[in-house]
Design a protein around this motif. Structure first.
Motif, PDB file in Angstrom:
ATOM      1  N   GLN A 470      14.090 -15.067  29.216  1.00 14.80           N
ATOM      2  CA  GLN A 470      15.365 -15.169  29.912  1.00 14.80           C
ATOM      3  C   GLN A 470      15.422 -16.371  30.846  1.00 14.80           C
ATOM      4  OE1 GLN A 470      17.051 -11.349  31.355  1.00 14.80           O
ATOM      5  NE2 GLN A 470      15.065 -10.475  30.827  1.00 14.80           N
ATOM      6  N   LYS A 471      14.246 -16.921  31.196  1.00 12.23           N
ATOM      7  CA  LYS A 471      14.202 -18.029  32.154  1.00 12.23           C
ATOM      8  C   LYS A 471      13.995 -19.380  31.492  1.00 12.23           C
ATOM      9  CE  LYS A 471      12.320 -15.212  35.910  1.00 12.23           C
ATOM     10  NZ  LYS A 471      11.246 -15.098  36.931  1.00 12.23           N
ATOM     11  N   LEU A 472      14.094 -19.446  30.180  1.00 11.09           N
ATOM     12  CA  LEU A 472      13.966 -20.728  29.495  1.00 11.09           C
ATOM     13  C   LEU A 472      15.256 -21.510  29.625  1.00 11.09           C
ATOM     14  CD1 LEU A 472      12.107 -19.675  26.211  1.00 11.09           C
ATOM     15  CD2 LEU A 472      11.134 -20.830  28.206  1.00 11.09           C
ATOM     16  N   SER A 473      15.126 -22.816  29.843  1.00  9.90           N
ATOM     17  CA  SER A 473      16.305 -23.669  29.899  1.00  9.90           C
ATOM     18  C   SER A 473      16.874 -23.862  28.495  1.00  9.90           C
ATOM     19  CB  SER A 473      15.934 -25.019  30.516  1.00  9.90           C
ATOM     20  OG  SER A 473      15.011 -25.707  29.687  1.00  9.90           O
ATOM     21  N   LEU A 474      18.055 -24.497  28.418  1.00 13.17           N
ATOM     22  CA  LEU A 474      18.693 -24.717  27.121  1.00 13.17           C
ATOM     23  C   LEU A 474      17.823 -25.571  26.214  1.00 13.17           C
ATOM     24  CD1 LEU A 474      21.143 -24.365  25.297  1.00 13.17           C
ATOM     25  CD2 LEU A 474      22.168 -26.387  26.395  1.00 13.17           C
ATOM     26  N   GLU A 475      17.186 -26.610  26.784  1.00  8.90           N
ATOM     27  CA  GLU A 475      16.310 -27.467  25.983  1.00  8.90           C
ATOM     28  C   GLU A 475      15.103 -26.683  25.467  1.00  8.90           C
ATOM     29  OE1 GLU A 475      18.809 -29.805  28.627  1.00  8.90           O
ATOM     30  OE2 GLU A 475      17.409 -28.131  28.965  1.00  8.90           O
ATOM     31  N   ALA A 476      14.517 -25.848  26.352  1.00  7.95           N
ATOM     32  CA  ALA A 476      13.354 -25.063  25.934  1.00  7.95           C
ATOM     33  C   ALA A 476      13.743 -24.032  24.882  1.00  7.95           C
ATOM     34  CB  ALA A 476      12.728 -24.367  27.149  1.00  7.95           C
ATOM     35  N   CYS A 477      14.934 -23.425  25.030  1.00 10.05           N
ATOM     36  CA  CYS A 477      15.398 -22.458  24.026  1.00 10.05           C
ATOM     37  C   CYS A 477      15.584 -23.130  22.669  1.00 10.05           C
ATOM     38  CB  CYS A 477      16.710 -21.829  24.488  1.00 10.05           C
ATOM     39  SG  CYS A 477      16.505 -20.582  25.779  1.00 10.05           S
ATOM     40  N   THR A 478      16.164 -24.302  22.669  1.00 15.25           N
ATOM     41  CA  THR A 478      16.365 -25.040  21.411  1.00 15.25           C
ATOM     42  C   THR A 478      15.038 -25.347  20.738  1.00 15.25           C
ATOM     43  OG1 THR A 478      18.370 -26.014  22.341  1.00 15.25           O
ATOM     44  CG2 THR A 478      17.426 -27.084  20.397  1.00 15.25           C
ATOM     45  N   HIS A 479      14.055 -25.752  21.548  1.00 17.20           N
ATOM     46  CA  HIS A 479      12.732 -26.059  20.993  1.00 17.20           C
ATOM     47  C   HIS A 479      12.050 -24.796  20.486  1.00 17.20           C
ATOM     48  CE1 HIS A 479       8.405 -27.046  21.009  1.00 17.20           C
ATOM     49  NE2 HIS A 479       8.796 -28.303  20.785  1.00 17.20           N
ATOM     50  N   ALA A 480      12.156 -23.704  21.262  1.00 14.03           N
ATOM     51  CA  ALA A 480      11.488 -22.460  20.874  1.00 14.03           C
ATOM     52  C   ALA A 480      12.103 -21.868  19.612  1.00 14.03           C
ATOM     53  CB  ALA A 480      11.562 -21.452  22.021  1.00 14.03           C
ATOM     54  N   ALA A 481      13.411 -22.016  19.437  1.00 11.35           N
ATOM     55  CA  ALA A 481      14.063 -21.461  18.246  1.00 11.35           C
ATOM     56  C   ALA A 481      13.581 -22.119  16.965  1.00 11.35           C
ATOM     57  CB  ALA A 481      15.572 -21.604  18.378  1.00 11.35           C
ATOM     58  N   GLN A 482      13.033 -23.326  17.060  1.00 10.63           N
ATOM     59  CA  GLN A 482      12.558 -24.052  15.885  1.00 10.63           C
ATOM     60  C   GLN A 482      11.037 -24.164  15.840  1.00 10.63           C
ATOM     61  OE1 GLN A 482      14.848 -27.760  15.283  1.00 10.63           O
ATOM     62  NE2 GLN A 482      16.076 -27.143  17.052  1.00 10.63           N
ATOM     63  N   ASN A 483      10.356 -23.468  16.752  1.00  9.02           N
ATOM     64  CA  ASN A 483       8.902 -23.572  16.869  1.00  9.02           C
ATOM     65  C   ASN A 483       8.242 -22.572  15.921  1.00  9.02           C
ATOM     66  OD1 ASN A 483       6.268 -23.913  17.636  1.00  9.02           O
ATOM     67  ND2 ASN A 483       6.680 -23.761  19.844  1.00  9.02           N
ATOM     68  N   GLU A 484       7.626 -23.057  14.867  1.00  9.23           N
ATOM     69  CA  GLU A 484       6.994 -22.194  13.871  1.00  9.23           C
ATOM     70  C   GLU A 484       5.695 -21.572  14.379  1.00  9.23           C
ATOM     71  OE1 GLU A 484       6.455 -24.330  10.279  1.00  9.23           O
ATOM     72  OE2 GLU A 484       8.592 -24.678   9.948  1.00  9.23           O
ATOM     73  N   ARG A 485       5.169 -22.065  15.493  1.00  8.36           N
ATOM     74  CA  ARG A 485       3.927 -21.505  16.017  1.00  8.36           C
ATOM     75  C   ARG A 485       4.168 -20.202  16.779  1.00  8.36           C
ATOM     76  NH1 ARG A 485       3.113 -27.079  16.543  1.00  8.36           N
ATOM     77  NH2 ARG A 485       4.194 -27.156  18.552  1.00  8.36           N
ATOM     78  N   LEU A 486       5.399 -19.942  17.141  1.00  9.30           N
ATOM     79  CA  LEU A 486       5.709 -18.719  17.878  1.00  9.30           C
ATOM     80  C   LEU A 486       5.898 -17.556  16.917  1.00  9.30           C
ATOM     81  CD1 LEU A 486       8.307 -20.037  20.496  1.00  9.30           C
ATOM     82  CD2 LEU A 486       5.844 -19.701  20.808  1.00  9.30           C
TER      83      LEU A 486
END
Length: 607
Positions: A470-486
């Motif tokens: 919930q505390k991720l910024s918009l840039e971090a959310c965009t990166h996390a949504a495409q992060n295959e390591r997660l």
């Protein structure tokens, strides 16, 4: 430098090798042996001034008129001091200076040169000059340095304590109020006048800063310097100034600490042209432990950077465990003032696994958390990202440390020997409420997952629980949504909370729009202003454009999520475990504004 001349006769001694002869023309009847030096003198001048020599000559004299031989190997100051004493006994001119006054005072006391033996004797003369020396800063330092040569005798006569007390008093006194005749580096100030083009101008003493005395006293040996520091503390010296003097002394005599200024560069504190020899590692270790004990305990008095450099050097010199524990505790007390480069302490041993001493940082962090928890109560509130960026809420010490820990984890995460339990323990030390944003811990987790691809699914799940989606910024959310390591569960959470954020934003826009419409309607009814209706229509158009943009962003994130799901091989297993959930469960909520025509007709009915 102050001086006093005694005696009136011209030189009456000559030296031949290791022997001193009196040139009075009379044969010598007493020989004084001091080490390898011999003094061929006469009984009467010595007896008239020294009670000890009178006693010894009386005890060893023979009726046959043979030469009396005395051994004074334990006289303070040795042959050099006795040479001046002998000249004084013969009335030959001598000069008392801060460099010889201590040894002469001790020698005169040893030889019992009191007023009972002769008027104006050497004890009285040296004691009077000592009082003059104590009135001058530079002369007192020179006299104190010479006390090392005759330390037991100087201690017995309280010369050392008087020198230290005099220096401490001057160091603790405000020089602006009393105008001490000293300037920086111990040079005496002058108030004479310069003549330039027929104009007289007084010389002005440069104003002194709080550190004016650091270098002057740094030439003292460690035992004397330690006593001086204790004296200035007892005299009311500010802890910041005491710490500054100790830092100066440490940098001067612990070269290893200067080379540990950073992991990439080295600095040298020793002045150019200095002839100070490099102390051995054993001497540096003793000095470091002594300085550690002398440093004031108050928080913030000593710079955190210096304490961390001292801790590195203590590890290199293999200082005592109590010394290192004390340093770790002091650093933990003010960890919020530390920088990342300073806490990256390299491992010093040969059997270690990781590049940096992570266990040491964990202990320092534990000290900080124990102090912080005792002084402040946790707050479960979440700071809004906009407030944090605007700086409307000041960062607390705990928040500063949380940023430092996240940066530290990101820096050490690429180390393949950095074990998962240690990463988890270090990151979990910081509570969630202390992280206004989770971007820092997300970055550290991403780097760690990339450097440790062999982690199991369970470990990946555990490590991702360390961050709050919930505390991720918009840039971090965009990166996390495409992060295959997660893990997929984390990606779903990221998209869900981002969708919830968009929905909340859209609802907020409509709430503002409705209030604006109601306000404008009441104004128009009261004032019959036709321009207000045009402004309201323009605001609704702007609102519609904003809603369209938000829906476009939400749909774009949905498409990105579909791409990620297709690349996951474990999607079917994931859906089976989650009761056949499909993509529709995270479908963004699309909110349609009312048609413009109906909205306008409704408003016309009201008017």
């Amino acid at each position: 430098m102050a001086f006093v001349k005694l005696g009136s006769k011209s030189e009456a001694f000559r030296r031949e090798g290791q022997a001193w002869h009196c040139t009075s023309g009379l044969p010598s009847d007493v020989t004084i042996e001091i080490g390898e030096m011999f003094f061929y003198l006469h009984k009467f001048p010595l007896i008239s001034r020294s009670g000890l020599l009178a006693k010894l000559i009386k005890e060893t004299s023979n009726d046959d008129g043979s030469v009396c031989v005395l051994q004074l190997s334990d006289i303070p100051g040795g042959a050099k001091a006795f040479e001046l004493v002998a000249k004084f006994c013969y009335g030959v001119k001598i000069e008392l200076t801060p460099l010889n006054i201590v040894s002469l005072r001790c020698a005169s006391e040893y030889l019992q040169m009191t007023e009972e033996t002769g008027d104006g004797n050497l004890i009285t003369q040296t004691e009077a000059f000592l009082n003059d020396v104590f009135g001058n800063w530079t002369d007192t330092i020179k006299a104190l340095e010479t006390c090392e040569e005759v330390l037991p005798h100087a201690e017995e006569l309280h010369i050392v304590s008087r020198c230290i007390n005099s220096l401490a008093m001057k160091a603790c006194t405000d020089t602006k109020l009393f105008n001490w005749p000293v300037s920086e580096n111990g040079q005496e100030g002058t108030t004479g006048a310069d003549i330039w083009n027929g104009i007289s101008a007084e010389k002005r003493i440069q104003p002194l800063t709080d550190d004016w005395w650091y270098e002057d006293v740094s030439f003292l040996s460690l035992p004397l310097y330690k006593r001086l520091i204790q004296a200035v503390e007892a005299g009311g010296m500010r802890p910041e100034n005491v710490a500054g003097a100790l830092v100066f002394y440490a940098k001067k005599y612990i070269p290893l600490m200067n080379r540990q200024a950073s992991f990439k560069d080295a600095t040298s504190h020793t002045k150019s042209g200095s002839t100070i020899s490099t102390p051995s590692e054993a001497d540096q270790r003793v000095l470091l432990e002594e300085i550690m004990e002398l440093l004031p305990n108050q928080k913030g008095v000593t710079e955190t950077r210096f304490l961390l450099r001292l801790l590195r050097t203590a590890m290199m010199l293999q200082a005592s465990p109590s010394c290192r524990e004390n340093l770790e505790r002091r650093v933990g007390l003010q960890l919020d003032q530390a920088a990342l480069d300073d806490v990256l302490i390299p491992n010093m041993g040969y059997s270690v696994e990781t590049l940096y001493d992570i266990d040491c940082f964990q202990r320092i962090l534990d000290h900080f958390m124990s102090i912080d928890q005792a002084s402040s109560a946790p707050s479960p509130c979440i700071i809004e990202e906009s407030q944090l960026m605007e700086g409307s809420l000041p960062l607390t010490s705990l928040t500063k440390v949380s940023n430092l820990v996240d940066s530290y984890l990101a820096e050490v995460a690429p180390d393949v020997n950095f074990k998962f339990p240690k990463f988890q323990s270090l990151a979990a030390t910081i509570p969630d409420f202390a992280r206004p944003l989770s971007d820092g811990i997300y970055r550290a987790i991403d780097i760690y997952l990339k450097a440790h691809p062999w982690l199991t699914d369970s470990e990946r799940e555990q490590i991702c629980r360390l961050m709050n989606c919930q505390k991720l910024s918009l840039e971090a959310c965009t990166h996390a949504a495409q992060n295959e390591r997660l893990p997929l569960r984390v990606i779903v959470q990221v998209l869900f909370f981002e969708q919830l954020r968009l929905r909340t934003s859209i609802s907020g826009w409509f709430f503002v729009s409705d209030n604006l419409d109601n306000s404008q309607s009441s104004i128009r009814r009261g004032n019959h202003d036709t321009n207000t209706a045009n402004d309201r229509g323009s605001s609704i158009d702007d609102m519609r454009e904003r809603v369209a943009e938000l829906e476009k962003e939400c749909n774009s994130m949905k498409q990105e999520f579909k791409k990620v799901v297709k690349t996951k091989k474990r999607w079917n297993v994931f859906c089976g475990k989650k009761s056949q959930c499909d993509l529709n469960t995270v479908k963004p909520c699309k909110i349609q504004p009312p048609p413009v025509n109906e909205h306008k007709n409704h408003k016309k009915g009201e008017t």
